[in-house]
Write a protein that holds these residues in place. Structure first.
Motif, PDB file in Angstrom:
ATOM      1  N   ARG A 202      10.849 114.927  20.738  1.00 24.91           N
ATOM      2  CA  ARG A 202      10.569 114.666  22.158  1.00 24.91           C
ATOM      3  C   ARG A 202       9.634 113.475  22.320  1.00 24.91           C
ATOM      4  NH1 ARG A 202       7.665 117.904  26.334  1.00 24.91           N
ATOM      5  NH2 ARG A 202       7.087 119.331  24.660  1.00 24.91           N
TER       6      ARG A 202
ATOM      7  N   GLU B  57      11.215 123.389  22.121  1.00 18.52           N
ATOM      8  CA  GLU B  57      11.364 121.933  22.071  1.00 18.52           C
ATOM      9  C   GLU B  57      12.814 121.520  22.253  1.00 18.52           C
ATOM     10  OE1 GLU B  57       9.292 119.255  21.888  1.00 18.52           O
ATOM     11  OE2 GLU B  57       7.720 120.714  22.312  1.00 18.52           O
TER      12      GLU B  57
ATOM     13  N   ARG C 204      13.579 121.718  25.908  1.00 21.70           N
ATOM     14  CA  ARG C 204      12.976 120.622  26.667  1.00 21.70           C
ATOM     15  C   ARG C 204      13.718 119.307  26.441  1.00 21.70           C
ATOM     16  NH1 ARG C 204       8.572 123.417  24.478  1.00 21.70           N
ATOM     17  NH2 ARG C 204       7.433 124.636  26.015  1.00 21.70           N
ATOM     18  N   CYS C 205      14.123 119.075  25.200  1.00 21.03           N
ATOM     19  CA  CYS C 205      14.867 117.844  24.917  1.00 21.03           C
ATOM     20  C   CYS C 205      16.171 117.802  25.713  1.00 21.03           C
ATOM     21  CB  CYS C 205      15.167 117.733  23.425  1.00 21.03           C
ATOM     22  SG  CYS C 205      13.743 117.242  22.418  1.00 21.03           S
TER      23      CYS C 205
END
Length: 197
Positions: free
Chosen positions: A138, A180, A183-184
């Motif tokens: 990210r 993560e 979110r990416c």
């Protein structure tokens, strides 16, 4: 399992180190990031370091360091103040530490750092990013968005005992890494549209 290997290779991104124009620290509360940046600076990998960060809007203040609280136990107003202390205590010249203390997330870490380097007239041809290992992808995506013409080198730091060999063996590791991954996939719609044009 192939799917675990694919996720591992995507999230836990890392480059070979090269000398650079700057070292970025994209916020946070883990001393390991600042210690790694200081080590790189002392070994002449870059002439300056730019920690970025205010605090998470989730808290509205900087709660306390998440690691090594016996060594770094001052009252810190921001993530930048915390990393400044870590860097100074690890031998970094204060005149080589740049300042960005308003960012409240990774996107802002990247783009507000760009504002700082532009105001200083710095030409960032190559940069090293010291970040949490499971935050690597990210960070790379956001900083590449902010610095599209720069070569970015990810120098990850292990925190919370989570690494690419064991993340899938604990609930904590699975939560961090899959968080993560989520979110990416959710935060980069505009990034993808911009670079697809």
């Amino acid at each position: 399992m192939k799917s675990i290997n694919d996720i591992t290779n995507f999230i836990f991104f890392e480059n070979n180190l090269k000398k650079a124009d700057i070292i970025f620290i994209p916020g946070g509360s883990y001393a390991e990031l600042g210690e790694k940046a200081a080590e790189l600076w002392k070994n002449n990998y870059a002439p300056c370091i730019l920690p970025s960060g205010k605090y998470s809007p989730k808290y509205g203040y900087f709660p306390s360091p998440s690691s090594k609280t016996d060594e770094y136990n001052n009252a810190y107003n921001t993530e930048w103040d915390f990393f400044y202390d870590v860097l100074i205590k690890n031998g970094v010249d204060k005149n080589t530490i740049l300042k960005e203390n308003n960012a409240e997330n990774t996107y802002e870490n990247a783009f507000k750092s760009r504002v700082v380097t532009d105001k200083l007239g710095l030409n960032i041809r190559r940069a090293i990013i010291c970040c949490k290992n499971f935050h690597a992808r990210r960070c790379l995506m956001y900083y590449k968005w902010a610095y599209p013409d720069s070569e970015l080198i990810i120098c990850p730091c292990e925190v919370q005992g989570i690494n690419k060999s064991n993340w899938f063996k604990t609930d904590k590791g699975i939560e961090r890494v899959m968080g993560e991954l989520t979110r990416c996939s959710s935060q980069f719609k505009e990034y993808i549209k911009e670079f697809a044009e």
